[in-house]
Write a protein that holds these residues in place. Structure first.
Motif, mmCIF file in Angstrom:
data_model
loop_
_atom_site.group_PDB
_atom_site.id
_atom_site.type_symbol
_atom_site.label_atom_id
_atom_site.label_comp_id
_atom_site.label_asym_id
_atom_site.label_seq_id
_atom_site.Cartn_x
_atom_site.Cartn_y
_atom_site.Cartn_z
ATOM 1 N N GLN A 1 0.825 -1.205 0.000
ATOM 2 C CA GLN A 1 0.000 0.000 0.000
ATOM 3 C C GLN A 1 0.864 1.262 0.000
ATOM 4 O OE1 GLN A 1 -2.948 -2.577 2.912
ATOM 5 N NE2 GLN A 1 -2.573 -0.448 3.464
ATOM 6 N N VAL A 2 0.503 2.206 -0.877
ATOM 7 C CA VAL A 2 1.319 3.420 -1.028
ATOM 8 C C VAL A 2 0.487 4.710 -1.024
ATOM 9 C CG1 VAL A 2 3.214 2.260 -2.232
ATOM 10 C CG2 VAL A 2 1.281 3.137 -3.552
ATOM 11 N N HIS A 3 -0.749 4.665 -0.537
ATOM 12 C CA HIS A 3 -1.629 5.845 -0.521
ATOM 13 C C HIS A 3 -1.928 6.350 -1.926
ATOM 14 C CE1 HIS A 3 -1.470 6.288 3.878
ATOM 15 N NE2 HIS A 3 -0.190 5.983 3.775
ATOM 16 N N GLY A 4 -2.053 5.426 -2.874
ATOM 17 C CA GLY A 4 -2.379 5.792 -4.245
ATOM 18 C C GLY A 4 -3.772 5.318 -4.607
ATOM 19 N N ILE A 5 -4.025 5.217 -5.930
ATOM 20 C CA ILE A 5 -5.359 4.801 -6.368
ATOM 21 C C ILE A 5 -5.327 3.591 -7.297
ATOM 22 C CG2 ILE A 5 -6.289 7.138 -6.114
ATOM 23 C CD1 ILE A 5 -6.307 7.268 -9.229
ATOM 24 N N ASP A 6 -4.177 2.931 -7.399
ATOM 25 C CA ASP A 6 -4.124 1.745 -8.256
ATOM 26 C C ASP A 6 -4.891 0.589 -7.611
ATOM 27 O OD1 ASP A 6 -2.668 3.080 -10.102
ATOM 28 O OD2 ASP A 6 -0.751 2.121 -9.645
ATOM 29 N N VAL A 7 -5.584 -0.168 -8.469
ATOM 30 C CA VAL A 7 -6.395 -1.298 -8.010
ATOM 31 C C VAL A 7 -5.803 -2.579 -8.601
ATOM 32 C CG1 VAL A 7 -8.698 -2.310 -7.953
ATOM 33 C CG2 VAL A 7 -8.436 0.191 -8.012
ATOM 34 N N LEU B 1 -8.053 8.779 -0.356
ATOM 35 C CA LEU B 1 -9.462 9.166 -0.420
ATOM 36 C C LEU B 1 -9.642 10.342 -1.374
ATOM 37 C CD1 LEU B 1 -12.360 8.811 0.909
ATOM 38 C CD2 LEU B 1 -11.708 10.772 2.324
ATOM 39 N N LEU B 2 -8.822 11.386 -1.181
ATOM 40 C CA LEU B 2 -8.962 12.590 -2.011
ATOM 41 C C LEU B 2 -8.565 12.315 -3.456
ATOM 42 C CD1 LEU B 2 -7.640 15.280 0.501
ATOM 43 C CD2 LEU B 2 -10.017 14.792 -0.122
ATOM 44 N N ALA B 3 -7.644 11.395 -3.666
ATOM 45 C CA ALA B 3 -7.224 11.068 -5.041
ATOM 46 C C ALA B 3 -8.249 10.180 -5.744
ATOM 47 C CB ALA B 3 -5.860 10.383 -5.021
ATOM 48 N N GLY B 4 -9.150 9.548 -4.965
ATOM 49 C CA GLY B 4 -10.225 8.783 -5.591
ATOM 50 C C GLY B 4 -10.056 7.280 -5.588
ATOM 51 N N VAL B 5 -9.412 6.728 -4.576
ATOM 52 C CA VAL B 5 -9.218 5.274 -4.559
ATOM 53 C C VAL B 5 -10.552 4.526 -4.462
ATOM 54 C CG1 VAL B 5 -8.855 5.059 -2.044
ATOM 55 C CG2 VAL B 5 -7.821 3.386 -3.605
ATOM 56 N N LEU B 6 -11.561 5.126 -3.835
ATOM 57 C CA LEU B 6 -12.838 4.399 -3.695
ATOM 58 C C LEU B 6 -13.611 4.344 -5.014
ATOM 59 C CD1 LEU B 6 -13.860 5.551 -0.098
ATOM 60 C CD2 LEU B 6 -12.586 3.502 -0.805
ATOM 61 N N PRO B 7 -13.778 5.468 -5.732
ATOM 62 C CA PRO B 7 -14.385 5.358 -7.070
ATOM 63 C C PRO B 7 -13.580 4.456 -8.002
ATOM 64 C CG PRO B 7 -14.408 7.645 -6.334
ATOM 65 C CD PRO B 7 -13.611 6.869 -5.319
ATOM 66 N N ALA B 8 -12.259 4.472 -7.877
ATOM 67 C CA ALA B 8 -11.430 3.601 -8.726
ATOM 68 C C ALA B 8 -11.708 2.128 -8.428
ATOM 69 C CB ALA B 8 -9.947 3.916 -8.512
ATOM 70 N N THR B 9 -11.931 1.815 -7.170
ATOM 71 C CA THR B 9 -12.236 0.434 -6.790
ATOM 72 C C THR B 9 -13.595 0.010 -7.345
ATOM 73 O OG1 THR B 9 -10.985 0.769 -4.739
ATOM 74 C CG2 THR B 9 -12.426 -1.158 -4.841
ATOM 75 N N ALA B 10 -14.584 0.899 -7.193
ATOM 76 C CA ALA B 10 -15.920 0.590 -7.716
ATOM 77 C C ALA B 10 -15.861 0.368 -9.223
ATOM 78 C CB ALA B 10 -16.883 1.735 -7.372
ATOM 79 N N GLN B 11 -15.117 1.212 -9.911
ATOM 80 C CA GLN B 11 -14.983 1.089 -11.370
ATOM 81 C C GLN B 11 -14.349 -0.247 -11.762
ATOM 82 O OE1 GLN B 11 -14.923 3.813 -13.984
ATOM 83 N NE2 GLN B 11 -14.117 2.417 -15.524
ATOM 84 N N MET C 1 -14.420 -2.956 -10.103
ATOM 85 C CA MET C 1 -15.389 -4.030 -9.843
ATOM 86 C C MET C 1 -16.413 -4.123 -10.974
ATOM 87 S SD MET C 1 -16.054 -3.588 -5.748
ATOM 88 C CE MET C 1 -16.991 -5.121 -5.560
ATOM 89 N N HIS C 2 -16.873 -2.978 -11.447
ATOM 90 C CA HIS C 2 -17.825 -2.989 -12.561
ATOM 91 C C HIS C 2 -17.187 -3.613 -13.804
ATOM 92 C CE1 HIS C 2 -20.988 -1.013 -10.426
ATOM 93 N NE2 HIS C 2 -20.267 0.060 -10.158
ATOM 94 N N GLU C 3 -15.898 -3.375 -13.988
ATOM 95 C CA GLU C 3 -15.210 -3.915 -15.167
ATOM 96 C C GLU C 3 -15.134 -5.436 -15.159
ATOM 97 O OE1 GLU C 3 -11.505 -1.796 -15.358
ATOM 98 O OE2 GLU C 3 -12.521 0.077 -15.927
ATOM 99 N N VAL C 4 -15.245 -6.046 -13.983
ATOM 100 C CA VAL C 4 -15.248 -7.518 -13.934
ATOM 101 C C VAL C 4 -16.643 -8.062 -13.633
ATOM 102 C CG1 VAL C 4 -12.800 -7.799 -13.423
ATOM 103 C CG2 VAL C 4 -14.423 -7.556 -11.534
ATOM 104 N N GLY C 5 -17.674 -7.240 -13.889
ATOM 105 C CA GLY C 5 -19.037 -7.775 -13.865
ATOM 106 C C GLY C 5 -19.935 -7.341 -12.736
ATOM 107 N N ALA C 6 -19.422 -6.534 -11.800
ATOM 108 C CA ALA C 6 -20.288 -6.104 -10.684
ATOM 109 C C ALA C 6 -21.339 -5.126 -11.183
ATOM 110 C CB ALA C 6 -19.447 -5.452 -9.589
ATOM 111 N N ARG C 7 -22.510 -5.163 -10.535
ATOM 112 C CA ARG C 7 -23.562 -4.199 -10.870
ATOM 113 C C ARG C 7 -23.950 -3.375 -9.649
ATOM 114 N NH1 ARG C 7 -27.627 -7.337 -15.018
ATOM 115 N NH2 ARG C 7 -26.073 -7.638 -16.674
#
Ligand SMILES: [Zn+2]
Length: 256
Positions: free
Chosen positions: A67-73, A144-154, A156-162
């Motif tokens: 973990q490096v406080h970034g937004i890579d998933v 959080l401010l860089a957007g790691v949570l929206p990146a995670t949701a995205q 997940m959607h890319e592998v089939g989550a709805r």
């Protein structure tokens, strides 16, 4: 051992857990259930602590990231190099980690568990139970401010989550997380819901409120199971315990 534990049989096959500091074999500032600091704890303690968690949650393989406080998933459905069981031990040394560099992990692999290590930052667990997609994310102020949570949701959607659900775990609360005024101002400009003051009246950042707001804007069903790490004796806190603080984990697994 668990501040919160949701059994997979009660949650569509996806287990959710946030550990506390009780029930392990570590001593001193890392006592008892340190699941991250190998630089100030014995390797064998970390192994034993994780074995206790594995047994309690009835899981075997666990994927982790550097973990490096970034937004890579990281998508942990690949070659399994991050499933070795104890590759996360000794992960602290920069450039020497055997783990993928990322601040979130996504998987669709039945039987696999994912872990994120924290001690004031926000651990967030995600699941689409119906589609069998699950994730764990590490969201401190920067991530959080860089957007790691929206990146995670995205991811997940890319592998089939709805339809996503998320559980925000224990972290330092807005009434305790004091920061310089400019830092609080900058955070609030980016994410207004983070605006906060400490219980003693100084500028602060409310990471949990910011995380919840970001997730709700994405249509995620948010569950807050987030006692304050700073004021709860049974949780590790970087601010509260100082440089010797141990680490707890956010854990998610597919039991199918
Ligand atoms: Zn607090």
């Amino acid at each position: 051992m668990f501040a919160t534990m949701i059994d997979p049989t009660d949650n569509g096959g996806i287990g959710v857990g946030f550990t506390d500091r009780l029930g392990g074999v570590s001593t001193g500032t890392t006592g008892q259930l340190n699941l991250g600091r190998s630089d100030i704890d014995e390797i064998d303690h970390l192994r034993q602590n994780m074995a206790l968690v594995r047994r309690a949650a009835r899981i075997t393989r666990i994927a982790a990231v550097h973990q490096v406080h970034g937004i890579d998933v990281h998508l942990a459905d690949g070659d399994g190099r991050d499933w070795s069981g104890d590759a996360w031990i000794g992960d602290g040394a920069p450039g020497k980690s055997r783990l993928p560099v990322a601040d979130a992990i996504v998987s669709t692999t039945p039987g696999l568990a994912l872990m994120i290590r924290v001690a004031d930052c926000v651990p967030v667990i995600f699941a689409d139970q119906e589609r069998g997609v699950f994730a764990a994310a590490h969201a401190g102020r920067l991530g959080l401010l860089a957007g790691v949570l929206p990146a995670t949701a995205q991811a997940m959607h890319e592998v089939g989550a709805r339809q996503l659900s998320a559980w925000i775990g224990p972290h330092i609360c807005g009434a305790c997380y004091e920061v310089p005024e400019q830092m609080a101002h900058d955070a609030a400009c980016q994410l207004p819901e983070t605006r906060a003051h400490t219980s003693w009246g100084t500028p602060a950042i409310d990471l949990g409120a910011g995380a919840a707001a970001q997730l709700q804007r994405l249509g995620v069903e948010v569950h807050r199971v987030d006692p304050c790490t700073f004021t709860t004796d049974t949780l590790f806190s970087h601010r509260g315990d100082g440089p010797g603080a141990g680490r707890q984990i956010g854990l998610v697994w597919s039991a199918r």
